[in-house]
Design a protein around this motif. Structure first.
Motif, mmCIF file in Angstrom:
data_model
loop_
_atom_site.group_PDB
_atom_site.id
_atom_site.type_symbol
_atom_site.label_atom_id
_atom_site.label_comp_id
_atom_site.label_asym_id
_atom_site.label_seq_id
_atom_site.Cartn_x
_atom_site.Cartn_y
_atom_site.Cartn_z
ATOM 1 N N GLU A 151 -166.326 8.571 -42.490
ATOM 2 C CA GLU A 151 -165.213 8.003 -41.717
ATOM 3 C C GLU A 151 -165.729 7.066 -40.623
ATOM 4 N N ARG A 155 -165.263 2.760 -40.257
ATOM 5 C CA ARG A 155 -164.828 1.995 -39.076
ATOM 6 C C ARG A 155 -165.728 0.776 -38.867
ATOM 7 N N GLU A 189 -153.696 -5.137 -45.195
ATOM 8 C CA GLU A 189 -153.975 -3.867 -45.881
ATOM 9 C C GLU A 189 -154.826 -4.121 -47.120
ATOM 10 N N GLN B 32 -152.246 5.851 -44.316
ATOM 11 C CA GLN B 32 -152.844 4.647 -43.745
ATOM 12 C C GLN B 32 -151.914 4.126 -42.657
ATOM 13 N N ILE B 127 -154.360 7.776 -36.775
ATOM 14 C CA ILE B 127 -155.549 6.939 -36.921
ATOM 15 C C ILE B 127 -156.834 7.728 -36.640
ATOM 16 N N ASN B 128 -156.701 8.812 -35.909
ATOM 17 C CA ASN B 128 -157.857 9.654 -35.644
ATOM 18 C C ASN B 128 -157.679 10.956 -36.427
ATOM 19 N N ARG B 129 -158.413 11.044 -37.535
ATOM 20 C CA ARG B 129 -158.179 12.177 -38.452
ATOM 21 C C ARG B 129 -158.799 13.486 -37.985
ATOM 22 N N ILE B 252 -161.917 4.629 -31.207
ATOM 23 C CA ILE B 252 -160.585 4.694 -31.821
ATOM 24 C C ILE B 252 -159.514 4.381 -30.773
#
Lengths: 319, 361
Positions: A151, A155, A189, B32, B127-129, B252
């Motif tokens: 993850e 980013r 997207e 998403q 957005i922050n999992r 984030i």
């Protein structure tokens, strides 16, 4: 419609000062070896949207300049010795020239775009360059970090890789002064997903998966960088196991490090499965895109849909 | 691929999909989010039939939803005040103690649930999992259900506060003050306090001096300087944890435009902030012990904490990325420091209690 990428000719030495020593030969080394995929993507967009040839050339040149500037800087940051089978610019010339040559390409981008006169295009391109540099900065900060998560890498790749793909999809519409925010949301997207898939596929090459171009094996790992598949495969391993993986000199050692060849192959399957979901999302967005295209532009979908096969599965398609 | 739907903020269905109220048979799981916290926000949902969602056992669901692990932020200062007042012989009625404790817990649960709901709607938890309880994002409950639970616990907290006010009318001042601070913090013009630099001040107040003095009033009818001081120390410690958490998510939060003290200061200055904040905490902690505890425990605690602080400071000094695993390691070391502090504090209390038992006090 058949067109050769050579027709795009993004680099011409006549566009650069003749009095700067070694600049021309540095750029010729740089531009001659590239596949020009991003310029090809601009060509596809331009063909579908009927962009004027001058505009198409400007956009293709812009994206290839930005991309190659990032390669010049990247190779110096990573201390890479080879780029596209040739000695890297910082090694062949000097590190200072490599940095300045990259900066000069970015400056030329700004000169060319501002001469074109579309301020929104200039603004968007500046944002993308800024994202690209942020991504490079962050990537350098995680060199040597073998516990970085997928993850977190996503980013970085979203800034570094995906930003250019997003630009390729959005810039032609901006050049045509089409600013619909929903349209650009969809393109954003799709660009993000394309960039992610491209990066993950590129990272798989390091482990000899679909490595049709015979790219060097474990290059990223040996440079002290755990790429996206590496992070995925190493998830859940303890410190001792990770240390073993880091010291891998070849693929067999890597297989042993993560638990064997069968474990490796299962990880590849799982990784592909996760990315198939991303591909599914990409097609979902391309369906949404149709609503924003006029009938003559709908061939854009036929250009964009096969990109996942090309970028992720590395299936060759005709140009 | 399962059914997928993308909605933008301007769409009339957007809120109902986020809330989960669009359907009784399906859940919309956000997969998403683009341009969170802006008018251009778009969210792609995976539409899953409710029977296909893998829900955990009830106990696990509740522990996630209520963030049971975080109860220590409330229960530890409550425990300290209880022990202190028990030692001072000022506890009036054990039933009031029980009602007060449950009232505070209910209020804390209500705030946490409300935060989960708000963070989901605003996009922070999408957005922050790693953030939040994940109960909404995994489809275990809808956002509207979580909001309803928050309302239930608010009502319960006020009901229990009402019972305590009946026993000790003086506590109404603290309850009103806390309510005002809480409402103001939650409903600031640009969004709740979590999205403002300096918003941690509200956390400090609500989980610090307001909590300790309010609790003391509710169980004994009065408050003293020691409980106020305790509250200040505790609030400071809780904000330290908040800064650590915000530091982990600095990238984030910055990208999404969420403001707090950490995003305002930036990566390098926050490293300094964390060190200074911890040193100030240690100074307050030691002076508290010098004033209210014995010499042995003061120096023992000071020595142990100083020794344990070193690895944390070294990790901060060596930290060079806002996104790698080293950041997680620094955060864990910071958390461990807090856990060690709590362990020492609890051990000290138990030691004193054992002494009093032995001496027949």
């Amino acid at each position: 419609m058949q067109r050769n990428v050579i027709d795009l000719k993004v680099y011409d030495s006549k566009d650069f000062p003749a009095y700067l020593p070694k600049l021309t030969s540095l750029y010729e080394d740089l531009f001659n070896g590239g596949k020009g995929f991003r310029a090809k993507l601009i060509w596809m967009m331009s063909d579908a949207l009927s962009l004027p040839p001058k505009c198409e050339h400007l956009l293709a040149q812009t994206i290839e300049f930005i991309h190659n500037a990032s390669l010049l800087h990247d190779d110096l940051v990573d201390r890479s010795h080879l780029r596209r089978g040739k000695t890297t610019a910082w090694l062949k010339y000097t590190p200072e020239y490599a940095v300045l040559a990259g900066d000069y390409l970015l400056a030329r981008v700004m000169v060319n775009l501002s001469s074109h006169g579309n301020i929104k295009l200039v603004q968007y391109t500046s944002e993308v360059i800024s994202d690209l540099l942020e991504g490079e900065w962050l990537q350098d900060s995680v060199v040597g970090d073998f516990f970085v998560s997928l993850e977190q890498l996503d980013r970085i790749h979203n800034l570094k890789t995906a930003s250019l793909f997003k630009w390729c999809l959005r810039a032609p519409f901006i050049a045509l002064e089409r600013y619909d925010k929903d349209l650009h949301g969809i393109l954003e997207e799709m660009g993000t997903l394309l960039g992610q898939l491209f990066q993950r596929s590129d990272d798989l090459l390091d482990y000899n998966i679909r490595n049709y171009e015979s790219k060097a094996i474990l290059g990223d790992l040996k440079s002290g960088y755990l790429n996206s598949f590496g992070a995925f495969a190493c998830e859940g391993l303890d410190r001792q196991q990770i240390n073993h993986v880091i010291r891998s000199k070849d693929l067999d050692a890597f297989y042993n490090g993560i638990g064997g060849r069968e474990v490796f192959e299962q990880k590849v399957k799982d990784f592909d499965m996760a990315n198939e979901k991303l591909i599914g999302l990409y097609f979902h967005h391309s369906e949404r895109l149709k609503k924003y295209l006029i009938p003559s532009e709908e061939k854009l979908i036929t250009y964009l849909n096969p990109l996942t096969d090309l970028l992720y599965w590395r299936k060759k398609t005709s140009d | 691929m399962t059914e997928v739907k993308t909605l933008s903020k301007g769409s009339p269905e957007f809120e109902s999909y986020l809330l989960g109220s669009f359907s009784k048979t399906h859940r919309a799981l956000p997969i998403q989010t683009l341009n969170a916290n802006s008018s251009l926000e778009t969210v792609t949902f995976e539409i899953v039939p409710v029977p296909e969602i893998k829900r955990p056992s009830f106990a696990i669901l509740i522990s996630h939803l209520l963030k049971v692990r975080a109860f220590i932020l409330i229960l530890f200062p409550v425990y300290l005040i209880l022990v202190k007042n028990n030692a001072d012989g000022t506890i009036e009625d054990p039933m009031v103690v029980l009602v007060s404790t449950f009232g505070i817990l209910s209020a804390y649960i209500a705030v946490n649930l409300r935060n989960d709901y708000t963070d989901h709607m605003k996009g922070l938890d999408r957005i922050n999992r790693q953030a939040g309880s994940r109960v909404i994002q995994k489809g275990w409950m809808t956002a509207s259900e979580v909001r309803s639970f928050a309302h239930f616990f608010v009502v319960l907290a006020f009901f229990l506060a009402g019972l305590v006010i009946f026993a000790f009318p003086m506590v109404i001042g603290v309850v009103l003050l806390t309510t005002m601070v809480g409402i103001w913090a939650q409903f600031l013009k640009k969004g709740s306090f979590k999205y403002h630099k300096g918003g941690e001040f509200f956390v400090f107040l609500l989980l610090g001096p307001l909590l300790t003095t309010g609790y003391q009033i509710s169980i004994s009818g009065f408050w003293d300087i020691e409980s106020l001081y305790l509250g200040i120390i505790w609030g400071w410690l809780v904000v330290f944890l908040q800064h650590l958490k915000n530091f982990e998510y600095i990238m984030i939060n910055s990208q999404a435009g969420y403001q707090n003290t950490v995003t305002w200061l930036g990566f390098d200055k926050t490293k300094v902030l964390l060190k200074v904040w911890w040193l100030i905490f240690m100074a307050m902690f030691v002076t508290y012990h010098l004033r209210y505890s014995g010499v042995f425990w003061t120096w023992f605690v000071c020595t142990v904490l100083s020794f344990c602080t070193l690895p944390f400071f070294i990790s901060l000094n060596n930290l060079r990325s806002s996104i790698g695993s080293d950041l997680l390691r620094s955060r864990r070391l910071g958390y461990n420091l807090v856990l060690i502090t709590l362990f020492l504090w609890a051990a000290e209390n138990i030691w004193y209690w054992a002494q009093w038992q032995a001496w027949g006090i």
